[in-house]
Design a protein around this motif. Structure first.
Motif, PDB file in Angstrom:
ATOM      1  N   ILE A 188      42.707  32.937  51.743  1.00  0.00           N
ATOM      2  CA  ILE A 188      42.931  33.740  50.463  1.00  0.00           C
ATOM      3  C   ILE A 188      42.865  32.668  49.266  1.00  0.00           C
ATOM      4  N   GLY A 189      42.463  33.325  48.058  1.00  0.00           N
ATOM      5  CA  GLY A 189      42.659  32.658  46.946  1.00  0.00           C
ATOM      6  C   GLY A 189      42.737  33.455  45.785  1.00  0.00           C
ATOM      7  N   VAL A 190      43.233  33.067  44.678  1.00  0.00           N
ATOM      8  CA  VAL A 190      43.351  33.805  43.543  1.00  0.00           C
ATOM      9  C   VAL A 190      42.856  33.046  42.435  1.00  0.00           C
ATOM     10  N   ARG A 191      42.136  33.870  41.342  1.00  0.00           N
ATOM     11  CA  ARG A 191      41.575  33.554  40.396  1.00  0.00           C
ATOM     12  C   ARG A 191      42.458  33.512  39.063  1.00  0.00           C
ATOM     13  N   GLY A 192      42.055  32.907  37.739  1.00  0.00           N
ATOM     14  CA  GLY A 192      42.639  33.085  36.762  1.00  0.00           C
ATOM     15  C   GLY A 192      42.298  34.326  36.057  1.00  0.00           C
ATOM     16  N   GLY A 193      43.254  35.019  35.494  1.00  0.00           N
ATOM     17  CA  GLY A 193      43.053  36.212  34.837  1.00  0.00           C
ATOM     18  C   GLY A 193      42.994  37.283  35.863  1.00  0.00           C
ATOM     19  N   GLU A 194      43.462  37.042  37.116  1.00  0.00           N
ATOM     20  CA  GLU A 194      43.399  38.122  38.097  1.00  0.00           C
ATOM     21  C   GLU A 194      44.615  38.536  38.491  1.00  0.00           C
ATOM     22  N   VAL A 195      45.052  39.741  39.111  1.00  0.00           N
ATOM     23  CA  VAL A 195      46.228  39.919  39.701  1.00  0.00           C
ATOM     24  C   VAL A 195      45.959  40.461  41.072  1.00  0.00           C
ATOM     25  N   LEU A 196      46.410  39.710  42.094  1.00  0.00           N
ATOM     26  CA  LEU A 196      46.304  40.259  43.400  1.00  0.00           C
ATOM     27  C   LEU A 196      47.471  40.819  44.055  1.00  0.00           C
ATOM     28  N   ALA A 197      47.600  41.840  44.790  1.00  0.00           N
ATOM     29  CA  ALA A 197      48.515  42.570  45.291  1.00  0.00           C
ATOM     30  C   ALA A 197      48.573  42.131  46.800  1.00  0.00           C
ATOM     31  N   LEU A 198      49.590  41.915  47.165  1.00  0.00           N
ATOM     32  CA  LEU A 198      50.008  41.523  48.576  1.00  0.00           C
ATOM     33  C   LEU A 198      50.771  42.521  49.027  1.00  0.00           C
ATOM     34  N   LEU A 199      50.401  43.150  50.014  1.00  0.00           N
ATOM     35  CA  LEU A 199      50.958  44.473  50.609  1.00  0.00           C
ATOM     36  C   LEU A 199      51.239  44.482  51.946  1.00  0.00           C
ATOM     37  N   GLY A 200      52.019  45.145  52.463  1.00  0.00           N
ATOM     38  CA  GLY A 200      52.404  45.156  54.073  1.00  0.00           C
ATOM     39  C   GLY A 200      53.716  45.669  54.273  1.00  0.00           C
ATOM     40  N   ARG A 201      53.937  46.070  55.670  1.00  0.00           N
ATOM     41  CA  ARG A 201      55.393  46.357  56.033  1.00  0.00           C
ATOM     42  C   ARG A 201      56.565  45.358  55.812  1.00  0.00           C
ATOM     43  N   ASN A 202      57.738  45.785  55.899  1.00  0.00           N
ATOM     44  CA  ASN A 202      58.814  44.778  56.055  1.00  0.00           C
ATOM     45  C   ASN A 202      58.525  43.951  56.963  1.00  0.00           C
ATOM     46  N   GLY A 203      58.733  42.574  56.626  1.00  0.00           N
ATOM     47  CA  GLY A 203      58.510  41.607  57.658  1.00  0.00           C
ATOM     48  C   GLY A 203      57.171  41.234  58.010  1.00  0.00           C
ATOM     49  N   ALA A 204      56.151  41.649  57.082  1.00  0.00           N
ATOM     50  CA  ALA A 204      54.838  41.445  57.323  1.00  0.00           C
ATOM     51  C   ALA A 204      54.351  39.899  57.088  1.00  0.00           C
ATOM     52  N   GLY A 205      55.351  39.266  56.145  1.00  0.00           N
ATOM     53  CA  GLY A 205      54.998  38.029  55.912  1.00  0.00           C
ATOM     54  C   GLY A 205      54.503  37.739  54.608  1.00  0.00           C
ATOM     55  N   LYS A 206      54.975  38.784  53.695  1.00  0.00           N
ATOM     56  CA  LYS A 206      54.270  38.605  52.261  1.00  0.00           C
ATOM     57  C   LYS A 206      55.180  37.588  51.315  1.00  0.00           C
ATOM     58  N   SER A 207      56.398  37.642  51.688  1.00  0.00           N
ATOM     59  CA  SER A 207      57.167  36.730  50.682  1.00  0.00           C
ATOM     60  C   SER A 207      56.923  35.190  51.269  1.00  0.00           C
ATOM     61  N   THR A 208      56.764  35.145  52.586  1.00  0.00           N
ATOM     62  CA  THR A 208      56.546  33.844  53.044  1.00  0.00           C
ATOM     63  C   THR A 208      54.871  33.417  52.770  1.00  0.00           C
ATOM     64  N   LEU A 209      53.944  34.431  52.526  1.00  0.00           N
ATOM     65  CA  LEU A 209      52.644  33.845  52.228  1.00  0.00           C
ATOM     66  C   LEU A 209      52.726  33.614  50.581  1.00  0.00           C
TER      67      LEU A 209
END
Ligand code: ATP
Ligand code: ATP
Ligand code: MG
Ligand code: MG
Lengths: 241, 190, 551
Positions: C338-359
Motif C-alpha cells: 500500500i502507498g499514499v500520495r501527497g495531497g491524498e487522504v487514505l482511509a484505513l477501515l476494518g473491524r476492531n483488531g483488524a490491524g489498522k493501528s499497526t498498519l
C-alpha cells in the motif's frame, strides 16, 4: 505441564534447592543442580534453548566476577565464604573460584526455572488463599509484576514520540543518554498507572471491607506431591554422592 | 497513617520500576566487579537503596521505605535476579536501615539531608549484613574502613541525593498531585 | 441488589445542585446541575467537550472528590441514600460505571480476571462468578481465546469491549456509561446499542455518547449540558432535537443524522409532521416533492463532497510485501502492499483488531516490519490513545515540544497560538495535559502534530473519538488544509461519515490482510462489502439512494 503445579510447591522446592546450593560448596553438586533444573525447564518447552542461554548471560557475568575476584584476591574471599562451608577454606583459589562461578549459574538456572514455570497471577492467588496474604498487598504485588512488560511498551512509545519529534526512524538500541531521558517519564507513567488502577479497583468494589472470593485458586494434588518427592530425592542423591 | 490503596499501589509499582533499574545496575556492577574486585560493590551499593528514598519521600508514611525496598527485591526475584532468593533478606536489611532514619524524624521530614542520612542508614545496615555474610572480620582493618566509608558515601549520594533529584523531577511532572508530598509542599513544608 | 436502600422510593440516581470545581481553577468546571435518573429510565447526556459530563458522572459515587481532588457542592443520591454515606468502593453493587477511557477501567490483569474481579470483590460463589463471566462474554461476543490474554495487550477497540464486559459483570441496577462506543467498530457498536435497548442489563441507564444513530430510539430522555456547565435543555429525544436544533449546532453538540436531515428539510420548506429519529423513518415519511429533494440534497452536500481529481505522482511512502506487527508481538498483517500520495487522504477501515493501528504506525515508519520493506521518509502518527503523546507539564509546552528546534521565537509563539486557537484549546494553555477532558486531550494531541507540520506523511488514528460535533468540523477543516498543502494523510476511523466526507481512497483490512482498496466513495457506499467487513454504511447512504430514486 509445569504450569499445572501449584506455584507454592514450585516455590518451596526452588527455595530448598537454592538454600542447598548456598550451603554445599562442591563443584559437582552445583553442576548437578544446573543440569537438573535446566533439563526440567527445557523439557517443559517454556523457553527455547537459545533464549535460555541468552537469559544465562547475566548470571555468567555475575559468576565470572566471583571467579576473577577469587583468583586475584584470594586472601579476602577465602575467608569471606568460609562461614558457609569448611570445604571451601581448604580448597585452592582456582577451585573456589570455579565453585562460586557455578553457584551463580545454579542460582540463575533455578530462578529462571521458577520464573517460567509459574503463572504470577496464580502465585498471588495461592499466596492469598494459603498464605493469608492480604488482598491489598497481593494485588499491589500483582500490579507491580503486571507493569513490567508495560514499561517496555511505554518506553518504546516514548522513544517513538521522540523519533517522531526528531523526524527520523527509530534506532534499534537506545543510547545511554536516551535511556536516561526515559527514566523520569517512565516512573511518572508507573505512578499514574498506580493511581488509575486504584480508582478502577475501587469503582469495582475492591477494598470495601467485605469478604472476597478468590477465583481459580490453584489446588494441591498428587502431581505436587510427586514433584516435591522427586526433587527431594534428587537432592538427597546429590548430597550423598 | 494506614496506606491508602493508591499509596500501596504506588509503592508497589515504584518497587517494580526500581527492580528493573536495579537489575540493569547489577549488570554494570558485574562488569566493574570483574575488573576491580569486591570493593566495587561498595561504590555501586547506594543505588540499590534508592527505591526506599523515592517511595518514602513521595508517600511519607511509616513503613514505606522498608516496604518499597522489600517489594523491589521481591519483583527482582520474580524477574530472575542473579542474587536469587536471598535478595529478600538483603532488601529487608537495607529497607530497615533507611526506615530507621525516617522513624527518628517521626516520619515528618523528607528534606535532602534526611534522605541522605537515610541512605547512610541503609548503608550501615547493609554493611553489618555483609559483614556477617562474608565474614569481614577476617579482613584488614584498613580495607574495612575504606569499604565502610565508600559504602556510606555511595548511600548518601546514589541513594539520598539521586533519590531527591528524581523526586524533584517527578514532582514537576504533576503525577504526585494529591499525595502527601503535594500537600506538604503546598503547605510550605519541605 | 444491594442491601438496605434498594427498596427505598425515589429515583435510582440523583444529583441535587451539584457543582464541581477542580483545584486552582478560577471557576466551577460544571454546575450547578440537578438531575434525576428514574428507575427503569434510559437517559442520554449530551454536551460539548469540556462541559463537565465526565466530572458529573464521577461525582455520583464520590470518586470526585474522594479519589480525584476537587471541591464539590451539592449532594448526590443513589437508590435514595446519600452517596457520601459509603466510600466509593461501597457502591459497586449499585452503580456500574464505565469510565470514558477504557484504560481507566482496566487494572492490567488477564481478561478473565478483569471480568471476574467485581464478583470476587462481592464475595460471590466461584460458580456464580464463572457463570457471570461466560454470560457477559456471550452478551458482548468476546471470543473465548481472549480470556487468557492480558487486557492491556489488546487493540483500542478490543480493550474498550473488555472494559465494558468488566463493568457489565458488576450486575448493578444502575449503569453509567461514558462514551462506550468511541472506539468500537460499527458492527460491535450496534451490538452494544441493542444491548442497551433490550430488556436492559440494568434498571436505569445513563449514557454519554457521541454516536447517536442506532441508540437514540432506545432513549427515554435527553439532557443537554451547555458550555457553561448547566443544563441547557431536556426532554424526549424527538422534541429536543427539533426544538433545539440550532442551539445544539451552536454549542457543537452531536445530533442524530435524521435530526440534521429534518433541519435541512425544514429549511427547504418541508416540515414532517413527526420529528424523525432515524434515517429510515425520515425517508419513509418523505413525499417525492421538489422541497424534499432540495432538503435531501442540501443534507448530502456536507456529507458527500463532489468527486475530486485524484492526485497523481509517486507515493510519499509505501509498504511492499510488508508483514506488520504490534510492538513485541507477532505479525498481525501479512503481505501488505500500500502507498499514499501527497495531497491524498487514505482511509484505513476494518473491524476492531483488524490491524489498522499497526498498519498506520508501520506506514509512518515507527514500527519495525517483520518482513517486506517500507520506502519513504518517516512520518508522524497521532496515536489512538491520545494520552500516550503527553510528556510535558502543560498544554503550551506539549505543542512547543513538537516544533522544530530551529524555529525562532516569534514564529514559535505564532505557531503555538494558532494551533491553540484552531483546536479550541484557548484558556487551557497552562493546564496539565492529564487533567484535560478526553475530547480536550484528543484535540491537544492533534494540535501538536498539526502545529509542527514537519512530516510529509501524517497518520491520524481515530482522531474523532471523543470529539464533539464542533471538534469534528474543525478537524475536517484542518485536514483539508493539510491536504491542500500536499501532505499525504492516512485516516483510521470507525466513523464512516467522516471517512466519506474527507477521503479520496479507502483500504479495507480483514483476516490479516488487505481485503480491498479503491476510491473511498465506491467502497463506503458498497453496503454488501462494508457489512462483510463488520462495518456499517454511512448515514448519508440511504439518503443518496432515496435521491437517486432507488427506494
Ligand atoms: N482533574 C482535573 N483537574 C482540573 N481540571 C479538570 C480535571 N478533570 C477535568 N477538568 C476540567 O473540567 C472540565 C470538564 O471536564 P470533563 O472531563 O467533565 O468534560 P466532558 O464534558 O466529559 O468532556 P469530553 O466530552 O471532552 O469528555 C474540562 O474543562 C476539564 O479540562
Ligand atoms: N501490544 C500488543 N500485544 C499483542 N497483541 C496486540 C498488541 N496490540 C495489539 N495486538 C493485537 O494485534 C491485532 C491488531 O491490533 P491493532 O491495534 O492494530 O488493531 P486495530 O485495527 O487498530 O483495532 P481497533 O479498531 O480496535 O483500534 C489485534 O488482534 C490485537 O489483539
Ligand atoms: Mg468526558
Ligand atoms: Mg486501533
Amino acid at each position: 505441564m509445569l504450569k499445572r503445579l501449584n506455584p507454592l510447591t514450585v516455590l518451596a522446592v526452588c527455595l530448598v534447592w537454592i538454600l542447598a546450593t548456598t550451603l554445599v560448596f562442591r563443584a559437582p553438586f552445583q553442576l548437578a543442580a544446573i543440569l537438573l533444573f535446566a533439563a526440567m525447564l527445557l523439557a517443559s518447552r517454556a523457553v527455547s534453548p537459545l533464549a535460555f542461554l541468552g537469559l544465562m548471560v547475566p548470571f555468567a557475568l555475575f559468576g565470572f566476577g566471583f571467579f576473577t575476584t577469587n583468583v586475584l584476591f584470594r586472601q579476602e574471599n577465602a575467608a569471606a565464604v568460609a562461614v558457609f562451608s569448611a570445604d571451601l577454606a581448604r580448597s585452592d583459589a582456582l577451585g573456589a573460584g570455579l565453585v562460586l562461578f557455578l553457584r551463580a549459574l545454579a542460582g540463575g538456572t533455578i530462578s529462571i526455572f521458577f520464573a517460567f514455570s509459574i503463572d504470577p497471577g496464580a502465585l498471588v492467588r495461592a499466596a492469598m488463599a494459603y498464605g493469608r496474604l492480604p488482598p491489598r498487598i497481593a494485588y499491589s504485588l500483582f500490579a507491580a509484576m503486571q507493569i513490567v512488560p508495560d514499561l517496555a511498551a511505554k518506553a518504546n512509545q516514548l522513544r517513538l514520540a521522540e523519533a517522531m519529534r526528531r523526524g527520523r526512524g527509530l534506532r534499534r538500541v537506545p543510547g545511554p543518554g536516551e535511556l536516561f531521558r526515559l527514566l523520569i517519564p517512565l516512573i511518572a507513567f508507573a505512578i499514574r498507572r498506580a493511581g488509575r488502577t486504584a480508582i478502577a479497583m475501587e469503582a469495582r468494589g475492591f477494598d470495601a471491607g467485605r469478604a472476597r472470593t478468590i477465583l481459580d485458586v490453584p489446588g494441591f494434588c498428587r502431581r505436587d506431591a510427586a514433584f516435591a518427592a522427586v526433587l527431594a530425592a534428587c537432592l538427597a542423591l546429590c548430597l550423598a554422592l | 497513617m494506614r496506606w491508602t490503596l493508591r499509596e500501596t499501589l504506588i509503592i508497589a509499582v515504584l518497587g517494580a520500576v526500581f527492580a528493573v533499574l536495579y537489575l540493569a545496575w547489577v549488570q554494570l556492577w558485574l562488569v566493574a566487579q570483574a575488573a576491580f574486585g569486591a570493593i566495587s560493590m561498595d561504590v555501586f551499593m547506594g543505588f540499590w537503596f534508592i527505591a526506599s528514598m523515592v517511595a518514602a519521600a513521595i508517600v511519607r508514611k511509616p513503613g514505606v521505605a522498608f516496604g518499597a525496598e522489600v517489594l523491589a527485591a521481591a519483583v527482582q526475584i520474580l524477574l530472575g535476579s542473579p542474587a536469587g532468593l536471598l535478595l529478600i533478606v538483603t532488601g529487608m536489611v537495607q529497607g530497615a536501615g533507611a526506615e530507621l532514619v525516617f522513624a527518628l524524624t517521626r516520619w515528618r521530614s523528607y528534606s535532602l539531608p534526611v534522605l541522605m542520612a537515610a541512605g547512610v542508614g541503609a548503608a550501615v545496615f547493609s554493611f553489618a549484613y555483609t559483614w556477617v555474610r562474608f565474614d569481614y572480620g577476617a579482613l584488614e582493618p584498613g580495607l574495612i574502613v575504606t569499604m565502610f566509608v565508600l559504602r556510606c558515601l555511595s548511600g548518601a549520594l546514589l541513594g539520598g541525593l539521586l533519590g531527591h533529584a528524581i523526586v524533584q523531577a517527578l514532582y514537576r511532572t504533576g503525577v504526585l498531585h494529591g499525595l502527601r508530598i503535594d500537600e506538604d509542599r503546598r503547605a510550605g513544608r519541605a | 441488589m444491594p442491601e438496605g436502600p434498594a427498596g427505598a422510593p425515589g429515583p435510582a440516581a440523583e444529583w441535587r445542585g451539584v457543582s464541581i470545581a477542580f483545584p486552582h481553577a478560577g471557576r466551577a468546571a460544571v454546575g450547578p446541575v440537578s438531575l434525576a435518573l428514574a428507575r427503569g429510565e434510559r437517559v442520554l447526556l449530551l454536551g460539548p467537550s469540556g462541559s463537565g459530563k465526565s466530572s458529573l458522572l464521577l461525582a455520583l459515587t464520590g470518586l470526585v472528590p474522594h479519589s480525584v481532588p476537587a471541591t464539590v457542592e451539592g449532594e448526590t443520591f443513589i437508590l435514595g441514600a446519600p452517596s457520601a454515606s459509603r466510600p466509593p468502593a461501597g457502591w459497586s453493587d449499585a452503580v456500574a460505571h464505565y469510565f470514558q477511557d477504557a484504560d481507566q477501567v482496566l487494572c492490567g490483569m488477564r481478561v478473565k480476571d478483569e471480568i471476574a474481579f467485581s464478583g470476587e470483590n462481592r464475595g460471590l460463589a466461584p460458580e456464580a462468578i464463572e457463570a457471570r463471566v461466560k454470560e457477559v462474554s456471550a452478551l458482548l461476543g468476546l471470543p473465548a481465546d481472549w480470556l487468557g490474554r492480558r487486557s492491556l495487550a489488546l487493540s483500542g477497540g478490543e480493550r474498550q469491549l473488555v472494559a465494558l464486559a468488566a463493568v457489565l459483570a458488576q450486575d448493578a441496577p444502575i449503569l453509567i456509561a461514558d462514551e462506550p462506543t468511541a472506539h468500537l467498530s460499527p458492527e460491535v457498536a450496534a451490538r452494544l446499542h441493542a444491548l442497551l435497548a433490550s430488556t436492559a442489563p440494568c434498571d436505569a441507564v445513563l449514557v454519554v455518547d457521541h454516536r447517536l444513530d442506532g441508540m437514540i430510539e432506545a432513549m427515554d430522555r435527553v439532557v443537554v449540558l451547555g458550555r457553561s456547565g448547566t443544563v441547557l435543555a431536556q426532554g424526549a429525544p424527538r422534541a429536543i432535537f427539533r426544538a433545539h436544533h440550532a442551539a445544539l449546532v451552536r454549542e457543537g453538540v452531536w445530533r442524530p443524522a435524521a435530526s440534521d436531515l429534518d433541519a435541512c428539510l425544514i429549511a427547504a420548506g418541508l416540515t414532517l409532521p413527526h420529528p424523525p429519529l432515524t434515517m429510515e423513518e425520515a425517508l419513509a415519511a418523505l413525499p417525492r416533492s421538489e422541497a424534499a429533494r432540495a432538503g435531501v440534497a442540501s443534507f448530502l452536500g456536507r456529507r458527500l463532497p463532489p468527486p475530486r481529481t485524484a492526485p497523481s505522482g509517486p507515493p510519499v511512502a509505501r509498504l511492499r510485501g510488508a508483514d506488520c506487527a504490534p510492538f513485541l508481538a507477532p505479525a498481525v498483517l501479512h503481505g501488505v502492499d500500500i502507498g499514499v500520495r501527497g495531497g491524498e487522504v487514505l482511509a484505513l477501515l476494518g473491524r476492531n483488531g483488524a490491524g489498522k493501528s499497526t498498519l498506520g504506525a508501520s506506514l509512518a515508519g515507527l514500527l519495525r516490519l517483520k518482513a517486506g520493506r517500507r520506502e519513504g521518509p518517516p512520518g508522524a502518527i497521532a496515536l489512538q490513545h491520545a494520552e500516550d503523546h503527553f510528556a510535558t507539564g502543560c498544554v503550551r509546552d506539549e505543542i512547543a515540544a513538537m516544533l522544530p528546534r530551529a524555529m525562532d521565537g516569534g514564529d514559535r509563539q505564532a505557531a503555538i497560538n494558532a494551533a491553540i486557537e484552531a483546536y479550541g484549546l484557548s484558556g487551557l494553555e497552562d493546564r496539565h495535559p492529564f487533567t484535560l477532558s478526553e475530547g480536550q486531550k484528543r484535540r491537544l494531541s492533534l494540535a501538536a502534530i498539526d502545529a509542527a507540520d514537519r512530516w510529509p506523511l501524517i497518520v491520524l488514528d481515530e482522531p474523532t473519538a471523543g470529539l464533539d460535533a464542533a471538534g469534528v468540523d474543525g478537524l475536517a477543516l484542518r485536514i483539508e488544509a493539510l491536504r491542500a498543502k500536499g501532505r499525504a494523510l492516512v485516516l483510521i476511523t470507525h466513523d464512516m461519515d467522516f471517512a466519506l466526507r474527507l477521503c479520496d481512497r479507502a483500504a479495507l483490512l480483514g483476516g490479516g490482510r488487505l481485503l480491498a482498496e479503491g476510491p473511498a466513495r465506491d467502497l463506503l457506499l458498497d453496503a454488501g462489502l462494508m457489512g462483510e467487513c463488520g462495518l456499517g454504511e454511512p448515514a448519508g447512504a440511504p439518503a443518496l439512494r432515496w435521491l437517486e430514486g432507488r427506494c
